[in-house]
Design a protein around this motif. Structure first.
Motif, mmCIF file in Angstrom:
data_model
loop_
_atom_site.group_PDB
_atom_site.id
_atom_site.type_symbol
_atom_site.label_atom_id
_atom_site.label_comp_id
_atom_site.label_asym_id
_atom_site.label_seq_id
_atom_site.Cartn_x
_atom_site.Cartn_y
_atom_site.Cartn_z
ATOM 1 N N PRO A 189 -111.020 81.271 23.354
ATOM 2 C CA PRO A 189 -110.562 80.580 21.875
ATOM 3 C C PRO A 189 -110.310 79.238 21.971
ATOM 4 C CG PRO A 189 -109.389 82.790 22.479
ATOM 5 C CD PRO A 189 -110.301 82.282 23.802
ATOM 6 N N LEU A 190 -109.763 78.817 23.048
ATOM 7 C CA LEU A 190 -109.389 77.331 23.191
ATOM 8 C C LEU A 190 -110.524 76.453 23.366
ATOM 9 C CD1 LEU A 190 -106.380 77.455 25.612
ATOM 10 C CD2 LEU A 190 -106.295 77.053 22.856
ATOM 11 N N ALA A 191 -111.588 77.019 23.948
ATOM 12 C CA ALA A 191 -112.749 76.552 24.070
ATOM 13 C C ALA A 191 -113.617 76.262 22.643
ATOM 14 C CB ALA A 191 -113.634 76.912 25.461
ATOM 15 N N ARG A 192 -113.290 77.367 22.111
ATOM 16 C CA ARG A 192 -114.312 77.377 21.049
ATOM 17 C C ARG A 192 -113.559 76.387 19.915
ATOM 18 N NH1 ARG A 192 -117.996 81.238 21.231
ATOM 19 N NH2 ARG A 192 -117.440 83.204 22.429
ATOM 20 N N ARG A 193 -112.350 76.502 20.045
ATOM 21 C CA ARG A 193 -111.744 75.368 18.995
ATOM 22 C C ARG A 193 -111.968 74.025 19.192
ATOM 23 N NH1 ARG A 193 -105.433 76.755 17.720
ATOM 24 N NH2 ARG A 193 -106.573 78.247 17.000
ATOM 25 N N CYS A 194 -112.020 73.621 20.634
ATOM 26 C CA CYS A 194 -112.536 72.474 21.132
ATOM 27 C C CYS A 194 -113.810 71.935 20.765
ATOM 28 C CB CYS A 194 -112.301 72.278 22.450
ATOM 29 S SG CYS A 194 -110.683 72.060 23.322
ATOM 30 N N GLY A 195 -114.603 73.184 20.623
ATOM 31 C CA GLY A 195 -116.329 73.037 20.222
ATOM 32 C C GLY A 195 -116.363 72.551 19.034
ATOM 33 N N ARG A 196 -115.300 72.783 17.922
ATOM 34 C CA ARG A 196 -115.350 72.427 16.709
ATOM 35 C C ARG A 196 -114.732 71.328 16.561
ATOM 36 N NH1 ARG A 196 -113.073 77.780 16.282
ATOM 37 N NH2 ARG A 196 -114.561 79.496 16.031
ATOM 38 N N SER A 197 -114.058 70.411 17.300
ATOM 39 C CA SER A 197 -113.349 69.359 17.080
ATOM 40 C C SER A 197 -114.442 68.120 17.420
ATOM 41 C CB SER A 197 -112.285 69.304 17.996
ATOM 42 O OG SER A 197 -111.664 67.948 18.089
ATOM 43 N N ARG A 198 -114.378 67.160 16.530
ATOM 44 C CA ARG A 198 -115.205 66.100 16.448
ATOM 45 C C ARG A 198 -115.063 65.251 17.994
ATOM 46 N NH1 ARG A 198 -116.421 63.204 10.782
ATOM 47 N NH2 ARG A 198 -117.653 64.939 9.775
ATOM 48 N N ARG A 199 -113.737 65.392 18.264
ATOM 49 C CA ARG A 199 -113.320 64.448 19.460
ATOM 50 C C ARG A 199 -113.526 65.060 20.752
ATOM 51 N NH1 ARG A 199 -107.510 61.593 17.663
ATOM 52 N NH2 ARG A 199 -108.491 60.467 15.905
ATOM 53 N N LEU A 200 -113.258 66.552 20.722
ATOM 54 C CA LEU A 200 -113.385 67.303 21.950
ATOM 55 C C LEU A 200 -114.677 67.954 22.215
ATOM 56 C CD1 LEU A 200 -109.513 68.735 21.839
ATOM 57 C CD2 LEU A 200 -110.534 66.681 23.055
ATOM 58 N N ARG A 201 -115.581 67.946 21.282
ATOM 59 C CA ARG A 201 -116.711 68.632 21.105
ATOM 60 C C ARG A 201 -117.503 68.574 22.374
ATOM 61 N NH1 ARG A 201 -122.132 68.503 19.294
ATOM 62 N NH2 ARG A 201 -122.737 70.435 18.098
ATOM 63 N N ARG A 202 -117.619 67.333 22.856
ATOM 64 C CA ARG A 202 -118.574 66.959 24.015
ATOM 65 C C ARG A 202 -117.769 67.728 25.354
ATOM 66 N NH1 ARG A 202 -123.521 66.259 23.076
ATOM 67 N NH2 ARG A 202 -123.963 64.721 21.500
ATOM 68 N N LEU A 203 -116.818 68.114 25.425
ATOM 69 C CA LEU A 203 -116.063 68.690 26.430
ATOM 70 C C LEU A 203 -116.824 70.044 26.579
ATOM 71 C CD1 LEU A 203 -112.381 67.836 26.218
ATOM 72 C CD2 LEU A 203 -113.977 66.831 27.993
ATOM 73 N N VAL A 204 -117.313 70.567 25.519
ATOM 74 C CA VAL A 204 -117.611 71.925 25.406
ATOM 75 C C VAL A 204 -119.057 72.169 25.335
ATOM 76 C CG1 VAL A 204 -117.350 74.341 24.246
ATOM 77 C CG2 VAL A 204 -115.539 72.578 24.502
ATOM 78 N N VAL A 205 -119.833 71.163 24.441
ATOM 79 C CA VAL A 205 -121.339 71.292 24.258
ATOM 80 C C VAL A 205 -121.982 70.106 24.792
ATOM 81 C CG1 VAL A 205 -121.122 73.122 22.713
ATOM 82 C CG2 VAL A 205 -120.947 71.028 21.702
ATOM 83 N N ALA A 206 -123.056 70.082 25.256
ATOM 84 C CA ALA A 206 -123.749 69.124 25.477
ATOM 85 C C ALA A 206 -125.090 68.545 24.621
ATOM 86 C CB ALA A 206 -124.352 69.121 26.882
ATOM 87 N N ARG A 207 -125.304 69.623 23.821
ATOM 88 C CA ARG A 207 -126.453 69.147 22.803
ATOM 89 C C ARG A 207 -126.123 70.019 21.519
ATOM 90 N NH1 ARG A 207 -129.677 73.427 23.356
ATOM 91 N NH2 ARG A 207 -129.673 74.668 25.430
ATOM 92 N N PRO A 208 -126.587 69.522 20.497
ATOM 93 C CA PRO A 208 -126.653 70.242 19.139
ATOM 94 C C PRO A 208 -127.550 71.623 19.247
ATOM 95 C CG PRO A 208 -127.713 67.969 18.861
ATOM 96 C CD PRO A 208 -127.633 68.098 20.111
ATOM 97 N N GLY A 209 -126.500 72.544 18.679
ATOM 98 C CA GLY A 209 -127.176 74.055 18.714
ATOM 99 C C GLY A 209 -126.542 74.678 19.894
ATOM 100 N N ALA A 210 -125.809 73.959 20.815
ATOM 101 C CA ALA A 210 -125.558 74.869 21.959
ATOM 102 C C ALA A 210 -124.265 75.465 21.874
ATOM 103 C CB ALA A 210 -125.157 73.922 23.077
ATOM 104 N N ASP A 211 -123.496 75.308 20.703
ATOM 105 C CA ASP A 211 -122.311 75.927 20.275
ATOM 106 C C ASP A 211 -122.361 76.944 19.251
ATOM 107 O OD1 ASP A 211 -120.599 73.203 18.506
ATOM 108 O OD2 ASP A 211 -122.677 73.801 18.588
ATOM 109 N N GLU A 212 -123.407 77.703 18.984
ATOM 110 C CA GLU A 212 -123.680 78.512 17.906
ATOM 111 C C GLU A 212 -122.503 79.542 18.058
ATOM 112 O OE1 GLU A 212 -128.431 78.166 17.371
ATOM 113 O OE2 GLU A 212 -127.453 79.963 17.929
ATOM 114 N N GLY A 213 -122.416 80.017 19.145
ATOM 115 C CA GLY A 213 -121.255 81.084 19.342
ATOM 116 C C GLY A 213 -119.928 80.568 18.827
ATOM 117 N N ALA A 214 -119.673 79.214 18.956
ATOM 118 C CA ALA A 214 -118.483 78.605 18.681
ATOM 119 C C ALA A 214 -118.288 78.540 17.216
ATOM 120 C CB ALA A 214 -118.250 77.398 19.249
#
Length: 243
Positions: A189-214
């Motif tokens: 859940p912490l990683a998913r929350r980071c994936g939704r954050s503009r500042r922290l998103r790159r810590l979790v996803v590397a490209r658009p569409g990669a965080d559909e699960g988040a």
């Protein structure tokens, strides 16, 4: 607790390894010590970073990143769990009980203190390796190889018995596997929350569409994505971890 009784076989192994260590030139001694204390930890850190870079491309990137984070945290947990174990067993170092069979390699860094069982270096290295294997089999296997090197150097330096290393491997494996479901329940859940954050998103996803699960979408099945990216997904049936 009194020290563990040493079987004759283990003392024979110490004597054979000690004879090998005694024949090493000074530069080789420094190389062995440097490998144990610096090269292997640095290589394990690099493998964890490579795994993080790789899994950010997964459709279920937040869950995969959480699994990589657990591989690093598992090492810390294994180290902490070992503190009371060492004090309870209170096993002296092999060079203390068998000075005639052991050649101590220090490489100029001094002789280690404290009890021998179990090996911190072995338990930490194997915890990282098993944690990585849950999410990326290739890099996890590489980390397992590094853990084996770490264990051998501990015996070669004369600072641990072979059973100290085996016990360390068992402890690291147990921590990484048994605590993984709880860790993933917290970290995902912490990683998913980071994936939704503009500042922290790159810590979790590397490209658009990669965080559909988040974002609440359905991530791509683990088997298909693993085939495409060459890495395993952290999804196990009913556990949320990769096989």
């Amino acid at each position: 607790m009194s020290a563990i009784d040493n079987p004759d076989l283990e003392v024979d192994i110490l004597r054979d390894v000690g004879a090998l260590a005694a024949r090493l030139p000074e530069w080789a001694e420094r190389a062995v010590v440097g490998t144990a204390y610096f090269a292997v930890p640095a290589a394990l850190t690099a493998v964890v970073l490579l795994a993080w870079l790789a899994v950010r491309r997964h459709p279920d990137a937040p869950q995969a990143v959480a699994a990589v984070a657990w591989s690093a945290l598992a090492a810390v947990v294994a180290f902490l769990v070992n503190i009371p174990i060492r004090g309870f067993v209170a096993r002296p170092r092999p060079f203390e009980d068998h000075p005639d069979a052991v050649t101590v390699l220090t490489g100029g860094h001094g002789t280690p203190t404290g009890y021998s069982f179990v090996s911190d270096h072995a338990s930490v290295a194997m915890a990282v390796a098993v944690g990585l294997f849950l999410v990326h089999r290739g890099l996890g296997a590489a980390a397992c190889g590094l853990a084996l090197v770490q264990g051998f150097t501990q015996v070669l330096m004369g600072v641990h018995y072979p059973t100290d290393v085996i016990g360390g491997f068992a402890l690291g494996t147990a921590v990484a596997l048994l605590l993984a479901p709880l860790a993933m329940a917290v970290l995902t859940p912490l990683a998913r929350r980071c994936g939704r954050s503009r500042r922290l998103r790159r810590l979790v996803v590397a490209r658009p569409g990669a965080d559909e699960g988040a974002d609440g979408g359905s991530p791509e099945p683990a088997g298909r994505s693993g085939e495409r990216d060459g890495a395993e997904h952290p999804v196990a049936k009913q556990r949320g971890l990769a096989a």
